[in-house]
Design a protein around this motif. Structure first.
Motif, PDB file in Angstrom:
ATOM      1  N   GLY A 255      60.060 109.057  74.356  1.00  0.00           N
ATOM      2  CA  GLY A 255      60.544 109.991  75.526  1.00  0.00           C
ATOM      3  C   GLY A 255      59.603 111.472  75.200  1.00  0.00           C
ATOM      4  O   GLY A 255      59.161 111.863  73.983  1.00  0.00           O
ATOM      5  N   LEU A 256      59.420 111.849  76.338  1.00  0.00           N
ATOM      6  CA  LEU A 256      58.520 113.158  76.283  1.00  0.00           C
ATOM      7  C   LEU A 256      59.426 114.199  77.241  1.00  0.00           C
ATOM      8  O   LEU A 256      58.837 115.153  77.697  1.00  0.00           O
ATOM      9  CB  LEU A 256      57.190 112.816  77.188  1.00  0.00           C
ATOM     10  CG  LEU A 256      56.383 112.054  76.461  1.00  0.00           C
ATOM     11  CD1 LEU A 256      55.345 111.544  77.269  1.00  0.00           C
ATOM     12  CD2 LEU A 256      55.961 112.698  75.206  1.00  0.00           C
ATOM     13  N   ALA A 257      60.632 113.770  77.371  1.00  0.00           N
ATOM     14  CA  ALA A 257      61.424 114.656  78.190  1.00  0.00           C
ATOM     15  C   ALA A 257      61.611 116.139  77.825  1.00  0.00           C
ATOM     16  O   ALA A 257      61.300 117.053  78.394  1.00  0.00           O
ATOM     17  CB  ALA A 257      63.134 114.370  78.297  1.00  0.00           C
ATOM     18  N   ALA A 258      61.542 116.437  76.400  1.00  0.00           N
ATOM     19  CA  ALA A 258      61.548 117.909  75.931  1.00  0.00           C
ATOM     20  C   ALA A 258      60.468 118.776  76.115  1.00  0.00           C
ATOM     21  O   ALA A 258      60.516 119.796  76.844  1.00  0.00           O
ATOM     22  CB  ALA A 258      62.042 118.023  74.317  1.00  0.00           C
ATOM     23  N   THR A 259      59.236 117.937  75.966  1.00  0.00           N
ATOM     24  CA  THR A 259      57.834 118.656  76.281  1.00  0.00           C
ATOM     25  C   THR A 259      57.774 118.981  77.671  1.00  0.00           C
ATOM     26  O   THR A 259      57.459 119.816  78.186  1.00  0.00           O
ATOM     27  CB  THR A 259      56.888 117.650  75.924  1.00  0.00           C
ATOM     28  OG1 THR A 259      56.838 117.473  74.495  1.00  0.00           O
ATOM     29  CG2 THR A 259      55.445 118.196  76.154  1.00  0.00           C
ATOM     30  N   ILE A 260      58.093 118.088  78.484  1.00  0.00           N
ATOM     31  CA  ILE A 260      57.975 117.969  80.078  1.00  0.00           C
ATOM     32  C   ILE A 260      58.725 119.167  80.687  1.00  0.00           C
ATOM     33  O   ILE A 260      58.549 120.026  81.408  1.00  0.00           O
ATOM     34  CB  ILE A 260      58.031 117.003  80.574  1.00  0.00           C
ATOM     35  CG1 ILE A 260      56.799 115.826  80.284  1.00  0.00           C
ATOM     36  CG2 ILE A 260      58.054 116.828  82.257  1.00  0.00           C
ATOM     37  CD1 ILE A 260      56.967 114.477  80.431  1.00  0.00           C
TER      38      ILE A 260
ATOM     39  N   ALA B 186      51.787 121.095  80.375  1.00  0.00           N
ATOM     40  CA  ALA B 186      53.251 121.507  79.886  1.00  0.00           C
ATOM     41  C   ALA B 186      53.301 122.523  78.665  1.00  0.00           C
ATOM     42  O   ALA B 186      54.056 123.446  78.376  1.00  0.00           O
ATOM     43  CB  ALA B 186      54.039 120.113  79.711  1.00  0.00           C
ATOM     44  N   VAL B 187      52.349 121.885  77.554  1.00  0.00           N
ATOM     45  CA  VAL B 187      52.341 122.621  76.370  1.00  0.00           C
ATOM     46  C   VAL B 187      51.855 124.193  76.888  1.00  0.00           C
ATOM     47  O   VAL B 187      52.553 125.127  76.284  1.00  0.00           O
ATOM     48  CB  VAL B 187      51.536 121.992  75.353  1.00  0.00           C
ATOM     49  CG1 VAL B 187      51.172 122.961  74.205  1.00  0.00           C
ATOM     50  CG2 VAL B 187      52.067 120.521  75.062  1.00  0.00           C
ATOM     51  N   ALA B 189      52.075 125.832  79.450  1.00  0.00           N
ATOM     52  CA  ALA B 189      53.025 126.471  80.242  1.00  0.00           C
ATOM     53  C   ALA B 189      54.174 127.124  79.291  1.00  0.00           C
ATOM     54  O   ALA B 189      54.766 128.077  79.479  1.00  0.00           O
ATOM     55  CB  ALA B 189      53.514 125.867  81.431  1.00  0.00           C
ATOM     56  N   ALA B 190      54.438 126.220  78.307  1.00  0.00           N
ATOM     57  CA  ALA B 190      55.542 126.669  77.318  1.00  0.00           C
ATOM     58  C   ALA B 190      55.232 127.814  76.489  1.00  0.00           C
ATOM     59  O   ALA B 190      55.829 128.575  76.138  1.00  0.00           O
ATOM     60  CB  ALA B 190      55.960 125.308  76.599  1.00  0.00           C
ATOM     61  N   VAL B 191      53.870 127.596  75.920  1.00  0.00           N
ATOM     62  CA  VAL B 191      53.381 128.580  74.876  1.00  0.00           C
ATOM     63  C   VAL B 191      53.273 129.891  75.874  1.00  0.00           C
ATOM     64  O   VAL B 191      53.427 130.845  75.288  1.00  0.00           O
ATOM     65  CB  VAL B 191      52.006 128.294  74.371  1.00  0.00           C
ATOM     66  CG1 VAL B 191      51.402 129.273  73.590  1.00  0.00           C
ATOM     67  CG2 VAL B 191      52.262 126.829  73.550  1.00  0.00           C
ATOM     68  N   GLY B 192      52.735 129.795  77.048  1.00  0.00           N
ATOM     69  CA  GLY B 192      52.567 130.992  77.682  1.00  0.00           C
ATOM     70  C   GLY B 192      53.828 131.686  78.080  1.00  0.00           C
ATOM     71  O   GLY B 192      53.808 132.889  77.990  1.00  0.00           O
ATOM     72  N   ALA B 193      54.762 131.087  78.435  1.00  0.00           N
ATOM     73  CA  ALA B 193      56.078 131.604  78.815  1.00  0.00           C
ATOM     74  C   ALA B 193      56.795 132.044  77.538  1.00  0.00           C
ATOM     75  O   ALA B 193      57.521 133.103  77.860  1.00  0.00           O
ATOM     76  CB  ALA B 193      57.090 130.457  79.571  1.00  0.00           C
ATOM     77  N   ASP B 194      56.578 131.611  76.280  1.00  0.00           N
ATOM     78  CA  ASP B 194      56.968 131.990  75.167  1.00  0.00           C
ATOM     79  C   ASP B 194      56.472 133.489  75.010  1.00  0.00           C
ATOM     80  O   ASP B 194      57.053 134.442  74.132  1.00  0.00           O
ATOM     81  CB  ASP B 194      56.562 131.359  73.930  1.00  0.00           C
ATOM     82  CG  ASP B 194      57.632 130.295  73.490  1.00  0.00           C
ATOM     83  OD1 ASP B 194      58.612 130.337  74.427  1.00  0.00           O
ATOM     84  OD2 ASP B 194      57.639 129.355  72.834  1.00  0.00           O
TER      85      ASP B 194
END
Lengths: 317, 317
Positions: A255-260, B186-187, B189-194
Motif C-alpha cells: 500500500g502507498l495510500a499514506a504517502t500519496i 508526493a514526498v 509536496a509533503a516535506v514542502g508543506a511541512d
C-alpha cells in the motif's frame, strides 16, 4: 553591483530602469564588456567600483557566487567599510557569518530574490526578472531596521515583494522548496537515464516536470545545496524517512495510500496558499515591536509591498 | 470502448473522428449520459456493448481502472470470447496475467498510451489527446502478430506512435519515468508543506515543477504505483540508494558533486534523445524475426509510425 551574472546583471538593468544611479563590476571580462556595450556603467575594476560606492555612500549589492564571497568581502572591508551592504545569494546564514567575520564595520541586511532561470551570465538577465517575485530580506536581532528598509525598498522598486525573515528561517524554507527539489530532480534524472533509450522514449509530463531543474549548471546547484548543508540535512532526512517508510509499505502490504495522500494534501496546501485572499497590514518601523512584527508576517507567508516613510505596507492571507 | 473516463472517452472521440464505428459503455451514469448528449454511441449496459462487439467481431478496448479490470474481463470471457482485446492501463504485466487467467480465449495485445492530464472523467477527454504521444503495444512471445498490428493501427490512426515492448520492459521503464516521479513529487509536496506558510510563500519554479503531479487524484496514483509493485521496488531501491549516498556525502565531506553531476548527465540524456535525428526502419511482419525486430526497436527508443499491409514503418535514432 558586484557581480554581473544573471541576478546582478538583471538588478543593474532594473535599478537603472527605475532611475537609480547604478554601476557594476565583475571579474568576468566578457560580462563587463557586454554590459558596457549594452550601455551600462560596468567594468572589471572591483576596487574602483567599491571606492566610488564609499565616496557616494551607495548601497553595495554582492551578486557573486558564494564561493567568491569571502574574497569580495575583504575588498569591501578595505575600500568601503562605511557602506550599507546586501547580497542576493541563495543561502543566508553562511553569508551572515562571513560578513560578521570579514566586514564587521558594514551595516548589512542580507537578501535573496526568489527569481532565476537555468541560464546564467549577463546575457541571460533582464530588467523584468524580479517582477512578481518574492525577495527575502533578512532581519536578525541586531540588524539595523533602517538598513533593512533601504534594502527592501530596492527590492520593491524593481518589482518584487519583500518577505522579512531571519537568515535561519530563510535557509530552512529554501532547503525544502528549492534545494530538496533540485536534489530529487537530480536523483530522478539519474534513475530515469539508467533506464536507457526506452525510458527516454516513454518519458512524458511527470518525468519532464520532475527533472527540469536537473539541467541547471551543476556548479550553481552545488553552490546552493552545499552552502546550505546545515539546514538541508534534516530536510533530506525527512524526505529519506518518508521514502523509506513508503518503500517498506510497498514491500509489505503493497500500500502507498499514506504517502500519496500526504503528497496530495501538500499539493492542496500550495494551491490554497496561492488562491488565498490576503488582508492588508501596516507595520510602523519606528515602533519597538516592529522587528518581531515583520518577522512574524514573513513566517505567516505574508509580504511587504511598499515602504512609505516609517510605514511598511503589506498583506497576509 | 469499455470505460469512458479520460482515456476511454478520448479514444471513443478519436476513433469516431477517424471514421471508425465505435461505441462505448461505462459504469458511470453521468459519463454515459454526457457522452450520449455529446452525440456519441454510449450507454451503461456493458453486456450489451460486449455482445454487439461479438456480433460485429469488433476490437474491444478496456479503459477501466486496474481495480475494475477482473470484473470486466469475466464479462468479456462470457459475452465476447472471440473478440480481439486490448487495454490502456498503465501497468502491463498484471493486466496480461489477469487476461490469461480470466479471458484465455480472447486474442490479446495490451497497450498503454503515454498521454493524460491530472484531470479525469468523460468531460476531461478530447479527440486530440493522443496526438504525438507514445503508445506502447505489447508483444509477448505468444502474442499474435496480427492482433498486435491491429491494436497498433488504432493507436497510429488516432495520432500516436507505437512503441513495441514486452509487458515486463514496459513496466520497468514506466516505474522509472512515471511511477517514481509521482512518488518523489508526493514526498516533496509533503516535506514542502511541512515548512508551513513561509515555505509556500517562497515556493518557485523548482518546487512547482517538482510537485505538479502530486495534485493528481490519489486513487489514480495508487492504482498505477501499487499495481506495478514488482517493477517499482527495485527502482525505488535505486533512488533510495542514491539519496542515502548523497545524504552521507553531504554529512561527511559536504560534497554533492557526484549526485548533481549524475542528474545533469541524466537531463542531457533526455535532451539528446529528444533532439536526435531518427533514421527510417521497416519491419516485415511476415518475416520470422519480426517479433524480435519490433521489440529491439522499442528497446532502442524507436517507434512505429505506420503499418501498410505486412510492413511496419518506423524510425529510430
Amino acid at each position: 553591483m558586484i557581480g554581473l551574472g544573471l541576478i546582478g546583471g538583471s538588478l543593474l538593468r532594473a535599478a537603472s530602469a527605475v532611475g537609480r544611479e547604478a554601476w557594476g563590476a565583475t571579474a568576468s571580462e566578457a560580462d563587463a564588456a557586454t554590459a558596457a556595450a549594452d550601455g551600462f556603467d560596468a567594468g572589471t575594476d572591483l576596487v574602483a567600483a567599491l571606492r566610488r560606492a564609499a565616496a557616494q555612500d551607495a548601497l553595495i549589492v554582492l551578486a557573486v557566487p558564494l564561493t567568491a564571497l569571502d574574497e569580495v568581502l575583504r575588498l569591501v572591508a578595505e575600500h568601503a567599510p562605511g557602506c550599507l551592504l546586501t547580497d542576493v545569494t541563495s543561502v543566508k546564514a553562511p553569508v551572515l557569518a562571513s560578513v560578521r567575520r570579514l566586514a564587521p564595520a558594514n551595516r548589512f541586511a542580507g537578501g535573496h530574490p526568489m527569481a532565476g532561470t537555468a541560464e546564467s551570465g549577463w546575457r541571460a538577465g533582464n530588467a523584468a526578472l524580479f517582477g512578481g517575485a518574492a525577495w527575502v530580506t533578512c532581519l536578525e536581532d541586531d540588524t539595523d531596521l533602517a538598513a533593512w528598509a533601504e534594502v527592501s525598498r530596492l527590492a520593491i522598486e524593481v518589482g518584487a515583494h519583500v518577505v522579512p525573515l531571519t537568515a535561519g528561517a530563510h535557509d530552512e524554507a529554501v532547503a525544502r522548496i528549492s534545494h530538496l527539489p533540485h536534489l530529487l530532480a537530480a536523483v530522478l534524472a539519474a534513475v530515469g537515464a539508467d533506464g536507457g533509450p526506452v525510458a527516454m522514449a516513454l518519458a512524458a509530463g511527470s518525468y519532464t516536470d520532475g527533472t527540469r531543474v536537473a539541467a541547471t549548471r551543476p556548479e550553481l546547484v552545488r553552490a546552493m545545496t552545499e552552502g546550505n548543508r546545515e539546514a538541508l540535512l534534516p530536510v533530506l532526512d525527512d524526505a529519506l524517512g518518508r521514502l523509506g517508510a513508503m518503500r517498506g509499505s510497498l514491500a509489505s502490504t503493497g500500500g502507498l495510500a499514506a504517502t500519496i495522500k500526504a503528497g496530495y494534501e501538500g499539493a492542496q496546501a500550495l494551491s490554497r496558499a496561492r488562491q488565498a485572499t490576503p488582508a492588508g497590514v501596516r507595520v510602523d518601523l519606528s515602533a519597538p515591536e516592529a522587528r518581531e512584527g515583520l518577522r512574524a508576517l514573513g513566517e505567516r507567508g505574508g509580504r511587504i509591498t511598499g515602504i512609505a516613510g516609517d510605514i511598511a505596507i503589506g498583506e497576509v492571507a
